[in-house]
Design a protein around this motif. Structure first.
Motif, PDB file in Angstrom:
ATOM      1  N   HIS A 102       0.814  -1.211   0.000  1.00  0.00           N
ATOM      2  CA  HIS A 102       0.000   0.000   0.000  1.00  0.00           C
ATOM      3  C   HIS A 102       0.851   1.266   0.000  1.00  0.00           C
ATOM      4  O   HIS A 102       0.309   2.370   0.127  1.00  0.00           O
ATOM      5  CB  HIS A 102      -0.918   0.019   1.224  1.00  0.00           C
TER       6      HIS A 102
ATOM      7  N   GLY B 110       3.051   1.183  -6.636  1.00  0.00           N
ATOM      8  CA  GLY B 110       2.774   1.645  -7.991  1.00  0.00           C
ATOM      9  C   GLY B 110       3.844   1.271  -8.981  1.00  0.00           C
ATOM     10  O   GLY B 110       3.576   1.167 -10.178  1.00  0.00           O
TER      11      GLY B 110
ATOM     12  N   SER C 223       5.471  -1.597  -9.085  1.00  0.00           N
ATOM     13  CA  SER C 223       5.462  -3.016  -9.404  1.00  0.00           C
ATOM     14  C   SER C 223       4.307  -3.436 -10.291  1.00  0.00           C
ATOM     15  O   SER C 223       4.321  -4.545 -10.832  1.00  0.00           O
ATOM     16  CB  SER C 223       5.425  -3.831  -8.107  1.00  0.00           C
ATOM     17  N   GLY C 224       3.284  -2.602 -10.441  1.00  0.00           N
ATOM     18  CA  GLY C 224       2.159  -2.948 -11.283  1.00  0.00           C
ATOM     19  C   GLY C 224       1.141  -3.809 -10.558  1.00  0.00           C
ATOM     20  O   GLY C 224       1.353  -4.251  -9.421  1.00  0.00           O
ATOM     21  N   PRO C 225      -0.004  -4.076 -11.211  1.00  0.00           N
ATOM     22  CA  PRO C 225      -1.062  -4.871 -10.559  1.00  0.00           C
ATOM     23  C   PRO C 225      -0.602  -6.273 -10.170  1.00  0.00           C
ATOM     24  O   PRO C 225      -0.948  -6.766  -9.095  1.00  0.00           O
ATOM     25  CB  PRO C 225      -2.173  -4.912 -11.620  1.00  0.00           C
ATOM     26  N   ALA C 226       0.169  -6.919 -11.043  1.00  0.00           N
ATOM     27  CA  ALA C 226       0.618  -8.282 -10.735  1.00  0.00           C
ATOM     28  C   ALA C 226       1.541  -8.282  -9.523  1.00  0.00           C
ATOM     29  O   ALA C 226       1.448  -9.154  -8.648  1.00  0.00           O
ATOM     30  CB  ALA C 226       1.324  -8.881 -11.951  1.00  0.00           C
TER      31      ALA C 226
ATOM     32  N   ARG D 106       1.587  -6.056  -7.055  1.00  0.00           N
ATOM     33  CA  ARG D 106       0.808  -5.770  -5.849  1.00  0.00           C
ATOM     34  C   ARG D 106       0.041  -6.995  -5.392  1.00  0.00           C
ATOM     35  O   ARG D 106      -0.049  -7.283  -4.188  1.00  0.00           O
ATOM     36  CB  ARG D 106      -0.153  -4.614  -6.116  1.00  0.00           C
ATOM     37  N   LEU D 107      -0.515  -7.755  -6.355  1.00  0.00           N
ATOM     38  CA  LEU D 107      -1.249  -8.970  -5.996  1.00  0.00           C
ATOM     39  C   LEU D 107      -0.323  -9.998  -5.350  1.00  0.00           C
ATOM     40  O   LEU D 107      -0.690 -10.650  -4.362  1.00  0.00           O
ATOM     41  CB  LEU D 107      -1.912  -9.556  -7.242  1.00  0.00           C
TER      42      LEU D 107
ATOM     43  N   ARG E  11       0.546  -8.776  -1.765  1.00  0.00           N
ATOM     44  CA  ARG E  11      -0.589  -8.928  -0.851  1.00  0.00           C
ATOM     45  C   ARG E  11      -0.866 -10.398  -0.538  1.00  0.00           C
ATOM     46  O   ARG E  11      -1.186 -10.746   0.607  1.00  0.00           O
ATOM     47  CB  ARG E  11      -1.826  -8.273  -1.460  1.00  0.00           C
TER      48      ARG E  11
END
Length: 343
Positions: free
Chosen positions: A163, A168, A170-173, A175-176, A179
């Motif tokens: 968060h 930002g 690393s991109g969506p992949a 962040r997923l 997490r």
């Protein structure tokens, strides 16, 4: 035990420095003196000076891998295989240094915020090392609790990273992935904390103590007689030879974590217990490491625990069947079958 705990405390202090609680650096007068007298690159004297400094720094780190490799070579007895192993060890040490020194400026990323994240990662590694060392002398439940707390702290750090500003980049992949790793570490860490509170000690099965199981589900370990006096151990072996019974001697110590693994996974195996029926089982406790114990180990060429020696009905050790280090139940069963065929 106090030595291991002291080293664990040192690793905790180093981890605190990695997390930014304080900076580890030489005093100012030493830094200035080294800056004035340090060998300069680009000359033979400078290269030799840096080589000597590298050898001093890397030498202690390579003691354990080199000792383990030499022990394996000594047990195998093959000069060719030993030479190849030492060659592979040398290449593994030298090739990365050559690659980084020649191509590092082109491949390595520029300094930035990522270095703080790398420092934090090393901080968690140092804390894990401290727990691993302390786990040799503290209660297994306390060790499991510390591992659980470490995983929960790692999960909170990963969640904060997911968060933060780095999310930002690393991109969506990315962040997923961060997490998901945080959730998995947090859940498993919480399970370890609950399991430790319930009396569990196995990190792979932290909630096992909370599950009602029958007593028959827990395999009974083979009954060893633990002895600290080498003279008494020698007398037990002589008595077994007089009765024509084979014997097994396991060298163990309180600080030996591999010994605990062998006792649980090997001697707790029902097949091993059945194969050891009628065999005199002796455990040489060398925790004290006094003069008599060291002399006995030197007499039998035992480097240290864990070591398993198999004696025939005539009281002679089957040296070729000796086991050093951790081993699986099948390895012991194979040697017991060979011992039975030989006798």
């Amino acid at each position: 035990p106090w030595t291991l705990l002291a080293f664990s405390a040192v690793f905790v202090a180093l981890a605190a420095a990695m997390f930014g609680f304080y900076e580890l650096q030489l005093p100012a007068f030493l830094r200035d003196r080294l800056a004035r007298n340090s060998p300069q690159g680009g000359s033979l004297a400078g290269a030799a000076g840096m080589g000597v400094l590298s050898a001093v720094l890397v030498g202690p780190c390579m003691t354990a891998p080199l000792a383990g490799t030499l022990l394996y070579i000594a047990q195998g007895g093959s000069a060719g295989e030993g030479g190849l192993l030492l060659l592979a060890l040398g290449l593994g040490m030298g090739v990365p240094l050559v690659v980084i020194s020649t191509l590092g400026a082109r491949w390595l990323p520029r300094p930035g915020a990522w270095m703080n994240r790398v420092k934090a990662a090393f901080g968690f590694v140092l804390l894990g090392t401290a727990i691993w060392m302390a786990g040799r002398v503290i209660a297994p439940q306390a060790t499991l609790l510390l591992w659980g707390v470490l995983l929960v702290a790692l999960a909170l750090s990963l969640w904060h990273l997911a968060h933060g500003n780095a999310a930002g980049e690393s991109g969506p992949a990315g962040r997923l992935a961060v997490r998901s790793s945080a959730a998995l570490a947090g859940l498993w860490g919480a399970a370890m904390v609950l399991g430790a509170a319930a009396g569990a000690s196995d990190p792979a099965q932290p909630l096992r103590a909370l599950v009602a199981t029958s007593a028959a589900a827990t395999p009974a370990q083979a009954p060893f007689e633990t002895l600290q006096d080498p003279a008494l151990l020698q007398a037990r072996l002589a008595a077994a030879a007089a009765r024509g019974q084979p014997a097994v001697v396991e060298f163990s110590a309180d600080w030996c974590t591999s010994c605990r693994t062998i006792e649980r996974e090997v001697f707790g195996d029902p097949r091993v217990g059945q194969a050891l029926e009628g065999v005199v089982l002796l455990r040489a406790d060398v925790t004290r490491s006094d003069a008599a114990q060291r002399a006995f180990m030197q007499q039998h060429q035992v480097m240290g625990p864990p070591t398993l020696m198999l004696f025939g009905p005539q009281g002679q050790e089957r040296r070729a069947q000796r086991l050093v280090g951790e081993f699986a139940p099948d390895a012991l069963l194979e040697r017991l079958r060979m011992e039975g065929g030989a006798s």
